[in-house]
Design an enzyme around this catalytic site. Structure first.
Site, PDB file in Angstrom:
ATOM      1  N   ARG A  92       1.289   8.920 -16.850  1.00  0.00           N
ATOM      2  CA  ARG A  92       0.390   8.339 -15.842  1.00  0.00           C
ATOM      3  C   ARG A  92       0.328   6.822 -16.011  1.00  0.00           C
ATOM      4  O   ARG A  92       0.341   6.065 -15.049  1.00  0.00           O
ATOM      5  CB  ARG A  92      -1.026   8.954 -15.919  1.00  0.00           C
ATOM      6  CG  ARG A  92      -2.007   8.237 -15.010  1.00  0.00           C
ATOM      7  CD  ARG A  92      -3.287   8.987 -14.654  1.00  0.00           C
ATOM      8  NE  ARG A  92      -3.804   9.843 -15.697  1.00  0.00           N
ATOM      9  CZ  ARG A  92      -4.385   9.445 -16.835  1.00  0.00           C
ATOM     10  NH1 ARG A  92      -4.529   8.155 -17.085  1.00  0.00           N
ATOM     11  NH2 ARG A  92      -4.811  10.311 -17.726  1.00  0.00           N
TER      12      ARG A  92
ATOM     13  N   ASP B 189       0.340  -4.735   5.074  1.00  0.00           N
ATOM     14  CA  ASP B 189       1.119  -3.500   5.130  1.00  0.00           C
ATOM     15  C   ASP B 189       2.476  -3.858   5.736  1.00  0.00           C
ATOM     16  O   ASP B 189       2.570  -4.191   6.913  1.00  0.00           O
ATOM     17  CB  ASP B 189       0.368  -2.467   5.983  1.00  0.00           C
ATOM     18  CG  ASP B 189       1.085  -1.118   6.061  1.00  0.00           C
ATOM     19  OD1 ASP B 189       2.334  -1.096   5.965  1.00  0.00           O
ATOM     20  OD2 ASP B 189       0.404  -0.094   6.236  1.00  0.00           O
TER      21      ASP B 189
ATOM     22  N   LYS C 168       8.695   5.941   4.505  1.00  0.00           N
ATOM     23  CA  LYS C 168       9.382   5.568   5.734  1.00  0.00           C
ATOM     24  C   LYS C 168      10.740   4.925   5.421  1.00  0.00           C
ATOM     25  O   LYS C 168      11.568   5.556   4.804  1.00  0.00           O
ATOM     26  CB  LYS C 168       8.473   4.652   6.563  1.00  0.00           C
ATOM     27  CG  LYS C 168       7.005   5.119   6.621  1.00  0.00           C
ATOM     28  CD  LYS C 168       6.806   6.400   7.384  1.00  0.00           C
ATOM     29  CE  LYS C 168       5.428   7.016   7.191  1.00  0.00           C
ATOM     30  NZ  LYS C 168       4.290   6.161   7.519  1.00  0.00           N
TER      31      LYS C 168
HETATM   32  C1  PLP Z   1       2.877   6.168   7.173  1.00  0.00           C
HETATM   33  C2  PLP Z   1       2.152   4.891   7.069  1.00  0.00           C
HETATM   34  C3  PLP Z   1       1.134   4.720   6.119  1.00  0.00           C
HETATM   35  C4  PLP Z   1       0.679   5.840   5.204  1.00  0.00           C
HETATM   36  O1  PLP Z   1       1.664   6.183   4.280  1.00  0.00           O
HETATM   37  P1  PLP Z   1       1.829   7.660   3.644  1.00  0.00           P
HETATM   38  O2  PLP Z   1       3.039   7.541   2.817  1.00  0.00           O
HETATM   39  O3  PLP Z   1       1.965   8.610   4.804  1.00  0.00           O
HETATM   40  O4  PLP Z   1       0.589   7.935   2.869  1.00  0.00           O
HETATM   41  C5  PLP Z   1       0.541   3.475   6.035  1.00  0.00           C
HETATM   42  N1  PLP Z   1       0.886   2.468   6.850  1.00  0.00           N
HETATM   43  C6  PLP Z   1       1.842   2.605   7.784  1.00  0.00           C
HETATM   44  C7  PLP Z   1       2.193   1.446   8.656  1.00  0.00           C
HETATM   45  C8  PLP Z   1       2.514   3.815   7.931  1.00  0.00           C
HETATM   46  O5  PLP Z   1       3.451   3.943   8.865  1.00  0.00           O
END
Ligand code: PLP
Length: 399
Positions: free
Chosen positions: A55, A179, A204
């Site tokens: 962890r 993000d 993604k």
């Molecule tokens: C999918 C996504 C998230 C969340 O990520 P997870 O891996 O599904 O928890 C956050 N921000 C954006 C822009 C996303 O496309």
């Protein structure tokens, strides 16, 4: 040439600056071993080795964390069990009584976290149209500690001026979180533009194969890195060794994948724009897109995501039922094209009134362009649009 001077495409393959560590010293294996070990034997009674418990740190995860820190140009990289785990952990840097300023069209899960979780810990929030720096500036309060940016945003691909926001944040003693899921380090480097923490849903583009759920965070400086690593270890939402390995492999092909998908996206956008049934196309690479000049300044590519608006829900339904190649699913950023319906998918967590305010209408579809031949995708889209035309003729809507 020094490794830190290598181009990104090279660094995707060779990972962290000290990429020698990628060659497993005992055998010369070119792939990083998957260290499936929760605990580590300590050679000495008095001093601990580099790892004690997975962890707190795992050698496979470490390579991934060093790699993303290197790619984003930050001091410290951290890998989490999901994008939301990375984002939530970053918000845990806040304390009760603090306030956050958030892009009004953030990802649905981030919206849910902010509106339904942070309040419980007495952390307040305001959503602002962050494409407008004046509005953003006016919304800063004396207790604002974080400005949270998502650009391009989901699903209408609105553009926020990262450098402008980061300057505002600094002037008011706030941190800037960005993000960077849609652009990845290939196309956008928020830390260089003044951000303090960059966040990714590595589910993604970074992993790229619709196989794992993962999140990454990179801090600009070591002090913030230490604090976030403490949260990672305390909260415990770490990425496992197997998934860390898979993500390292995904990142190796990021350059090739995202460039090809972005080229195809532009071709599809050109096609959609010409079509009479398509009311609007959202893509930051379009010169008439409101955020185009800022996007061009702060990013080196327009990406593989686009959204387009058909007349209504019936039209969107007919399109989805007729399309053959893209999978119809949530998520994005994979080798296969993914078509999604934001109103009931990515933004299902958002009340209808809030969705409407953000342009997430019932006719809106989002396409994440994969690696299929663009000609096949365009042909498929064309035949699906013909099906939309047929249904509209049937109900007597004049085109
Ligand atoms: C999918 C996504 C998230 C969340 O990520 P997870 O891996 O599904 O928890 C956050 N921000 C954006 C822009 C996303 O496309």
């Amino acid at each position: 040439m020094r490794p830190e001077n290598d181009q990104l495409e090279t660094r995707f393959i060779h990972g962290s600056a000290n990429n020698r560590s990628h060659h497993e010293p005992a055998t010369g294996a070119v792939n990083v071993p998957i260290y499936l070990s929760s605990t580590f034997h300590q050679e000495s009674f008095d001093t601990m080795g580099p790892y004690d418990y997975s962890r707190s740190g795992n050698p496979t995860r470490q390579v991934l964390e060093d790699t993303i820190a290197n790619l984003e140009g930050g001091a410290r990289g951290l890998a989490f069990s999901s994008g939301m785990a990375a984002i939530s952990s970053a918000f845990m840097l806040l304390s009760a009584g603090d306030h956050v300023l958030v892009s009004k069209d953030v990802y649905g899960g981030t919206f849910r976290l902010i509106t339904e979780m942070l309040g419980k810990y007495n952390i307040d929030h305001t959503f602002v149209n962050m494409t407008d720096l004046n509005e953003t500036s006016r919304a800063i309060q004396s207790n604002t500690k974080v400005i949270y940016v998502e650009t391009p945003s989901n699903p209408c691909l609105n553009i926020t001026d990262i450098e402008g926001v980061a300057k505002l944040a600094k002037a008011h003693g706030c941190l800037t979180f960005v993000d960077n899921t849609f652009m990845t380090p290939l196309y956008q480097n928020p830390l260089e533009l003044g951000a303090d923490i960059v966040l990714h849903s590595a589910t993604k583009f970074l992993s790229g194969h619709s196989d794992i759920i993962a999140g990454l965070a990179v801090t600009k400086n070591e002090e913030l890195g230490e604090r976030l690593a403490f949260i990672q270890n305390s909260f415990g939402s770490i990425l496992g060794a197997q998934d860390s390995y898979q993500l390292i492999q995904g990142i190796k092909t990021l350059g090739a994948r995202l460039k090809q998908s972005s080229d195809s996206a532009l071709k599809i956008v050109s096609h959609l724009q010409e079509h009479s049934l398509v009311e609007e196309v959202y893509y930051p690479g379009l010169s008439h897109h409101a955020g185009h000049p800022i996007h061009r300044r702060q990013s080196t590519g327009a990406g593989a995501l686009l959204s387009f608006r058909l007349a209504d829900k019936e039209a969107a339904k007919a399109f989805v039922e007729q399309i053959r190649l893209p999978v119809f699913a949530v998520s994005l950023g994979a080798v296969e094209s993914i078509l999604s319906y934001p109103a009931t998918m990515s933004h299902a967590a958002m009340p209808e009134k809030e969705r409407a305010k953000r342009g997430i209408t019932d006719g809106l579809l989002r396409l994440s362009v994969g690696l299929e031949h663009p000609g096949d995708l365009i042909e498929d889209i064309e035949q699906a649009l013909q099906a939309v035309a047929r249904t509209r003729q049937k109900v007597g809507v004049s085109l």
